[in-house]
Design an enzyme around this catalytic site. Structure first.
Site, short mmCIF file in Angstrom:
data_model
loop_
_atom_site.label_atom_id
_atom_site.label_comp_id
_atom_site.label_asym_id
_atom_site.label_seq_id
_atom_site.Cartn_x
_atom_site.Cartn_y
_atom_site.Cartn_z
N ARG A 36 87.86 33.46 19.63
CA ARG A 36 88.42 32.64 18.46
C ARG A 36 88.59 31.13 19.06
NH1 ARG A 36 92.28 36.89 15.42
NH2 ARG A 36 90.83 37.22 13.76
N LYS A 193 87.17 54.43 2.37
CA LYS A 193 87.68 54.66 1.09
C LYS A 193 87.52 53.93 -0.17
CE LYS A 193 91.45 57.30 3.38
NZ LYS A 193 92.87 57.26 3.31
N GLY A 350 86.01 43.52 9.65
CA GLY A 350 86.15 43.89 10.96
C GLY A 350 85.19 45.13 11.38
N GLY A 373 90.76 39.81 6.51
CA GLY A 373 91.41 39.90 5.23
C GLY A 373 90.97 38.70 4.30
P1 AMP Z 1 86.38 50.59 6.21
O1 AMP Z 1 87.67 50.00 7.25
O2 AMP Z 1 86.87 51.05 4.97
O3 AMP Z 1 85.16 49.42 6.17
O4 AMP Z 1 85.83 51.72 7.03
C1 AMP Z 1 85.09 52.07 8.08
C2 AMP Z 1 85.24 53.26 8.62
O5 AMP Z 1 84.45 54.14 7.53
C3 AMP Z 1 84.36 53.37 9.87
O6 AMP Z 1 85.50 53.78 10.90
C4 AMP Z 1 83.59 54.77 9.60
O7 AMP Z 1 83.51 55.69 10.60
C5 AMP Z 1 84.22 55.23 8.32
N1 AMP Z 1 83.28 56.02 7.74
C6 AMP Z 1 82.05 55.36 7.28
N2 AMP Z 1 81.55 56.64 6.42
C7 AMP Z 1 81.99 57.63 6.56
C8 AMP Z 1 81.79 59.15 6.50
N3 AMP Z 1 80.66 59.45 5.93
N4 AMP Z 1 82.93 60.14 6.68
C9 AMP Z 1 84.01 59.46 7.19
N5 AMP Z 1 84.13 58.24 7.73
C10 AMP Z 1 83.07 57.28 7.15
#
Ligand code: AMP
Length: 392
Positions: A36, A193, A350, A373
């Site tokens: 950064r 999620k 991230g 963010g």
């Molecule tokens: P996010 O912060 O919402 O972008 O989520 C990223 C996280 O989602 C990473 O740590 C991945 O390991 C997890 N992830 C992606 N696909 C899966 C899956 N099929 N089952 C469990 N975790 C997942």
């Protein structure tokens, strides 16, 4: 969108307040990743070259509105000096007289803006005080632009304001990707999620031609359509929301792409035994951890027909091999198309940056935003107060 940049400004003899993001990781009092800091150097050097005096404003950690030596910006001063190749004057309690007493070619670093609650409250008195220290305001902290704070938003209304090099680069890349994109536009949204990305999906279905949904959140869409997902990460309570998103996409003519095959293991573990199955064949004790090769082939063909790509979130559990396969393969395809001049590719958030780095292709994308963010809020179609304030 239009904003002034450094090139539009006459800075000779001016005191230039510069909002930067130097919120770097520190361990045992030492900066462990200077990325950064390195990224703001061009802005500082260009201000000096134009005869201005840069006065750096930044937050550092979460001192909760109180002065706390553990969060003093003194900690980053040596790293900043090394990156700039010159000394930096640290000013703990600035006044205009102290600022004016510095030589014109000084680089001044002020103490953590969050040492008072007035910063995050966007208190007009704090904005006035900051404005009194400079003649013009330069915002070079896109990653803090989703917050309306005194040093990101308030002060911009009180002084002639413009975007620093990094901010201008980020805004130009984002404008190219979703503002006035070359079509067809494809978005990849993955990650854990659906619940954290509802606004994102809702905005994208009205803007993009193809929406590729992957990662844990794809399981929620599969389950909503009545398919079994075993013990996979899945938000069953969001089934109705997922179906609403699919309806909204259909109405907007957006082609939603869900996994055509799935990689299923019995546990969330590196190297776990796994099989490739059709999306309707996940066993009751199965865990879906990635999209399979048929999905990857389809994604590659969609990317080959696309002119613009925006990407947030991995397509699978990319941190544990071999469940990075779909993410890595899609990233490599996007990188190859970008290098060949066929695709404008913008990615951010991230985990996405980590996934592209793991695939070894981050440098081949048109632009990779490290602003977590702020990048997400921009993808959600939200107004970023720090950017709006620059539009004057
Ligand atoms: P996010 O912060 O919402 O972008 O989520 C990223 C996280 O989602 C990473 O740590 C991945 O390991 C997890 N992830 C992606 N696909 C899966 C899956 N099929 N089952 C469990 N975790 C997942």
């Amino acid at each position: 969108m239009t904003w002034k940049t450094l090139d539009d400004m006459d800075l000779a003899g001016k005191r230039v307040l510069v909002r930067v993001d130097i919120n770097v990781p520190v361990e045992n009092g030492r900066v462990t990743d200077a990325t950064r800091i390195e990224r703001i150097i061009p802005t500082i050097k260009d201000i000096l070259a134009k005869g201005g005096t840069p006065i750096l404003l930044a937050h550092f950690g979460r001192p909760k509105g109180k002065s706390d030596p553990a969060f003093s910006l003194r900690i980053v001063q040596p790293t900043l000096e090394a990156a700039l190749g010159r000394s930096v004057t640290f000013v703990e309690r600035p006044t205009r007289a102290i600022i004016d007493a510095q030589p014109q070619d000084a680089v001044i670093l002020l103490e953590n803006t969050r040492f008072t609650p007035m910063e995050e409250a966007n208190d007009p008195q704090m904005a006035q005080f900051l404005a009194s220290l400079g003649d013009v305001f330069c915002n070079d902290a896109f990653s803090a632009a989703h917050r309306a704070h005194a040093s990101t938003e308030g002060v911009a209304h009180l002084l002639p304001s413009f975007a620093g090099r990094l901010m201008a680069e980020e805004l130009a890349a984002l404008e190219k990707a979703l503002g006035k994109p070359t079509r067809p536009v494809t978005a990849i949204v993955g990650g854990a999620k659906v619940s954290t990305k509802l606004d994102l999906l809702g905005n994208l279905v009205t803007k993009v031609d193809h929406l590729i949904i992957g990662g844990g959140m794809a399981n929620t869409f599969l389950a909503a359509q009545g398919l079994p997902v075993g013990k996979s990460l899945c938000e069953h309570d969001l089934a109705a929301t997922a179906l609403d998103i699919l309806d909204k996409a259909k109405a907007a003519g957006c082609d939603v792409i869900l996994p055509r095959d799935i990689v299923v293991a019995r546990e969330f573990k590196a190297g776990a035994d796994h099989i490739i199955l059709a999306p309707d064949a996940c066993p009751a004790d199965g865990v879906i951890l990635d999209a399979g090769p048929a999905t990857v082939n389809h994604i590659a063909s969609v990317l080959r027909e696309s002119k613009t790509l925006v990407w947030n979130g991995p397509l699978g559990a990319f941190e544990i091999a071999p469940f990075d396969m779909a993410t890595t393969a899609a990233a490599r395809e996007a990188a190859t198309l970008t290098k060949a001049g066929h695709l404008i590719s913008v990615a951010g958030g991230g985990d996405t940056v980590a996934a592209l780095n793991a695939a070894g292709v981050a440098d081949d994308f048109t632009y990779v935003s490290t602003a977590g963010g702020a990048f997400l809020e921009w993808m959600e179609g939200k107004e970023l107060p720090g950017v709006t304030a620059l539009m004057g």
